[in-house]
Scaffold this motif. Structure first.
Motif, PDB file in Angstrom:
ATOM      1  N   ALA A 210       0.839  -1.202   0.000  1.00  0.00           N
ATOM      2  CA  ALA A 210       0.000   0.000   0.000  1.00  0.00           C
ATOM      3  C   ALA A 210       0.874   1.253   0.000  1.00  0.00           C
ATOM      4  CB  ALA A 210      -0.938  -0.007   1.204  1.00  0.00           C
ATOM      5  N   TYR A 211       1.965   1.224   0.769  1.00  0.00           N
ATOM      6  CA  TYR A 211       2.870   2.378   0.803  1.00  0.00           C
ATOM      7  C   TYR A 211       3.562   2.568  -0.544  1.00  0.00           C
ATOM      8  CZ  TYR A 211       6.525   5.595   2.176  1.00  0.00           C
ATOM      9  OH  TYR A 211       7.362   6.683   2.242  1.00  0.00           O
ATOM     10  N   VAL A 212       3.981   1.477  -1.172  1.00  0.00           N
ATOM     11  CA  VAL A 212       4.614   1.596  -2.492  1.00  0.00           C
ATOM     12  C   VAL A 212       3.649   2.246  -3.475  1.00  0.00           C
ATOM     13  CG1 VAL A 212       5.414   0.272  -4.505  1.00  0.00           C
ATOM     14  CG2 VAL A 212       6.291  -0.274  -2.235  1.00  0.00           C
ATOM     15  N   MET A 213       2.386   1.833  -3.435  1.00  0.00           N
ATOM     16  CA  MET A 213       1.424   2.344  -4.406  1.00  0.00           C
ATOM     17  C   MET A 213       0.944   3.756  -4.074  1.00  0.00           C
ATOM     18  SD  MET A 213      -1.818   0.393  -5.932  1.00  0.00           S
ATOM     19  CE  MET A 213      -2.804   1.062  -7.247  1.00  0.00           C
ATOM     20  N   PHE A 214       0.670   4.028  -2.805  1.00  0.00           N
ATOM     21  CA  PHE A 214       0.032   5.295  -2.444  1.00  0.00           C
ATOM     22  C   PHE A 214       0.901   6.242  -1.620  1.00  0.00           C
ATOM     23  CE2 PHE A 214      -3.513   2.197  -2.780  1.00  0.00           C
ATOM     24  CZ  PHE A 214      -4.113   2.732  -3.908  1.00  0.00           C
ATOM     25  N   GLY A 215       2.059   5.796  -1.177  1.00  0.00           N
ATOM     26  CA  GLY A 215       2.895   6.603  -0.302  1.00  0.00           C
ATOM     27  C   GLY A 215       3.407   7.881  -0.930  1.00  0.00           C
ATOM     28  N   GLY A 216       3.511   7.913  -2.252  1.00  0.00           N
ATOM     29  CA  GLY A 216       3.970   9.118  -2.930  1.00  0.00           C
ATOM     30  C   GLY A 216       3.025  10.294  -2.744  1.00  0.00           C
ATOM     31  N   PHE A 217       1.762  10.009  -2.464  1.00  0.00           N
ATOM     32  CA  PHE A 217       0.803  11.087  -2.247  1.00  0.00           C
ATOM     33  C   PHE A 217       1.068  11.839  -0.947  1.00  0.00           C
ATOM     34  CE2 PHE A 217      -1.494   8.317  -5.215  1.00  0.00           C
ATOM     35  CZ  PHE A 217      -1.792   9.246  -6.201  1.00  0.00           C
ATOM     36  N   LEU A 218       1.818  11.231  -0.028  1.00  0.00           N
ATOM     37  CA  LEU A 218       2.191  11.942   1.196  1.00  0.00           C
ATOM     38  C   LEU A 218       3.043  13.168   0.869  1.00  0.00           C
ATOM     39  CD1 LEU A 218       3.089   8.917   3.504  1.00  0.00           C
ATOM     40  CD2 LEU A 218       1.037  10.350   3.601  1.00  0.00           C
ATOM     41  N   GLY A 219       3.778  13.093  -0.233  1.00  0.00           N
ATOM     42  CA  GLY A 219       4.606  14.213  -0.659  1.00  0.00           C
ATOM     43  C   GLY A 219       3.801  15.441  -1.050  1.00  0.00           C
ATOM     44  N   TRP A 220       2.525  15.258  -1.331  1.00  0.00           N
ATOM     45  CA  TRP A 220       1.689  16.410  -1.677  1.00  0.00           C
ATOM     46  C   TRP A 220       1.527  17.322  -0.471  1.00  0.00           C
ATOM     47  CZ3 TRP A 220      -2.810  15.252  -5.536  1.00  0.00           C
ATOM     48  CH2 TRP A 220      -2.308  14.543  -6.614  1.00  0.00           C
ATOM     49  N   LYS A 221       1.500  16.735   0.698  1.00  0.00           N
ATOM     50  CA  LYS A 221       1.372  17.522   1.928  1.00  0.00           C
ATOM     51  C   LYS A 221       2.746  17.800   2.538  1.00  0.00           C
ATOM     52  CE  LYS A 221      -1.144  18.389   5.940  1.00  0.00           C
ATOM     53  NZ  LYS A 221      -1.560  19.744   5.970  1.00  0.00           N
ATOM     54  N   TRP A 222       3.602  16.785   2.541  1.00  0.00           N
ATOM     55  CA  TRP A 222       4.937  16.892   3.130  1.00  0.00           C
ATOM     56  C   TRP A 222       5.960  16.529   2.055  1.00  0.00           C
ATOM     57  CZ3 TRP A 222       1.292  13.606   5.703  1.00  0.00           C
ATOM     58  CH2 TRP A 222       0.631  14.230   6.749  1.00  0.00           C
ATOM     59  N   PRO A 223       6.514  17.495   1.339  1.00  0.00           N
ATOM     60  CA  PRO A 223       7.430  17.206   0.229  1.00  0.00           C
ATOM     61  C   PRO A 223       8.627  16.331   0.601  1.00  0.00           C
ATOM     62  CG  PRO A 223       6.761  19.502   0.153  1.00  0.00           C
ATOM     63  CD  PRO A 223       6.225  18.932   1.440  1.00  0.00           C
ATOM     64  N   LYS A 224       9.090  16.428   1.836  1.00  0.00           N
ATOM     65  CA  LYS A 224      10.237  15.597   2.230  1.00  0.00           C
ATOM     66  C   LYS A 224       9.876  14.112   2.302  1.00  0.00           C
ATOM     67  CE  LYS A 224      12.747  19.171   4.666  1.00  0.00           C
ATOM     68  NZ  LYS A 224      13.320  19.640   5.914  1.00  0.00           N
ATOM     69  N   ALA A 225       8.591  13.789   2.329  1.00  0.00           N
ATOM     70  CA  ALA A 225       8.150  12.390   2.343  1.00  0.00           C
ATOM     71  C   ALA A 225       8.414  11.707   1.005  1.00  0.00           C
ATOM     72  CB  ALA A 225       6.667  12.307   2.699  1.00  0.00           C
ATOM     73  N   PHE A 226       8.721  12.506  -0.022  1.00  0.00           N
ATOM     74  CA  PHE A 226       9.026  11.932  -1.335  1.00  0.00           C
ATOM     75  C   PHE A 226      10.244  11.020  -1.274  1.00  0.00           C
ATOM     76  CE2 PHE A 226      11.798  12.203  -5.060  1.00  0.00           C
ATOM     77  CZ  PHE A 226      10.987  11.592  -6.014  1.00  0.00           C
ATOM     78  N   TRP A 227      11.290  11.439  -0.574  1.00  0.00           N
ATOM     79  CA  TRP A 227      12.562  10.706  -0.594  1.00  0.00           C
ATOM     80  C   TRP A 227      12.471   9.311   0.012  1.00  0.00           C
ATOM     81  CZ3 TRP A 227      15.305  12.463  -4.229  1.00  0.00           C
ATOM     82  CH2 TRP A 227      15.232  13.808  -4.572  1.00  0.00           C
ATOM     83  N   PRO A 228      11.851   9.129   1.182  1.00  0.00           N
ATOM     84  CA  PRO A 228      11.689   7.748   1.668  1.00  0.00           C
ATOM     85  C   PRO A 228      10.843   6.906   0.717  1.00  0.00           C
ATOM     86  CG  PRO A 228      11.217   9.311   3.428  1.00  0.00           C
ATOM     87  CD  PRO A 228      11.405  10.106   2.165  1.00  0.00           C
ATOM     88  N   HIS A 229       9.828   7.542   0.117  1.00  0.00           N
ATOM     89  CA  HIS A 229       8.993   6.780  -0.811  1.00  0.00           C
ATOM     90  C   HIS A 229       9.787   6.374  -2.047  1.00  0.00           C
ATOM     91  CE1 HIS A 229       5.922   5.986  -3.911  1.00  0.00           C
ATOM     92  NE2 HIS A 229       5.404   5.319  -2.895  1.00  0.00           N
ATOM     93  N   LEU A 230      10.643   7.252  -2.530  1.00  0.00           N
ATOM     94  CA  LEU A 230      11.486   6.918  -3.680  1.00  0.00           C
ATOM     95  C   LEU A 230      12.334   5.680  -3.384  1.00  0.00           C
ATOM     96  CD1 LEU A 230      12.730   7.600  -6.477  1.00  0.00           C
ATOM     97  CD2 LEU A 230      14.365   9.032  -5.252  1.00  0.00           C
ATOM     98  N   ILE A 231      12.927   5.636  -2.209  1.00  0.00           N
ATOM     99  CA  ILE A 231      13.778   4.499  -1.825  1.00  0.00           C
ATOM    100  C   ILE A 231      12.958   3.215  -1.744  1.00  0.00           C
ATOM    101  CG2 ILE A 231      15.175   3.556   0.050  1.00  0.00           C
ATOM    102  CD1 ILE A 231      16.006   6.539   0.598  1.00  0.00           C
ATOM    103  N   ILE A 232      11.808   3.276  -1.074  1.00  0.00           N
ATOM    104  CA  ILE A 232      10.966   2.085  -0.920  1.00  0.00           C
ATOM    105  C   ILE A 232      10.416   1.634  -2.275  1.00  0.00           C
ATOM    106  CG2 ILE A 232       8.824   1.214   0.109  1.00  0.00           C
ATOM    107  CD1 ILE A 232      11.139   1.530   2.105  1.00  0.00           C
TER     108      ILE A 232
END
Length: 130
Positions: A19-41
């Protein structure tokens, strides 16, 4: 009993991971720094699918199943729980394309929001002449 709990916990974490792999990138819409952990995962998830990297959660669940006297999953977590259950077996590639598209949209949205939130100057109201 303990092996059952370990196996079930690994299975639940696995669903959370997917679920995080598929939808976790949307966290970056609110918190841009959340993009980097999602990129790694997401890169690790892509490596599991394309390069056949080992998945720690699959290995833990397999170990727990076998230690509890059960049979191992023949082709891993995705084949056991998703393929043929959530989507037909012949649509495996389609499901991967859809997941990739969802991730791409989340990343594009993160980039767009960061560009419009961060360094860009706000649009000024027109100045009225006296």
């Amino acid at each position: 009993m303990g092996y059952q709990i370990i196996g079930d916990t690994a299975m639940l974490l696995h669903f959370g991971f997917l679920a995080y792999v598929m939808f976790g990138g949307f966290l970056g819409w609110k918190w841009p720094k959340a993009f980097w952990p999602h990129l790694i995962i997401a890169a690790y998830g892509l490596g599991i699918v394309l390069i056949d990297w080992p998945c720690l959660l699959t290995e833990i669940e397999e170990w727990a199943r076998v230690s509890n006297g059960g049979a191992p999953m023949p082709n891993g977590f995705i084949d056991h729980y998703l393929t043929g259950v959530i989507y037909p077996r012949e649509h495996l590639l389609t499901s991967r394309i859809v997941i990739g598209a969802v991730v791409a949209v989340s990343w594009a949205g993160t980039a767009w929001r960061a560009a419009h939130r961060g360094g860009a100057a706000p649009v000024a109201a027109p100045v009225k002449k006296p």
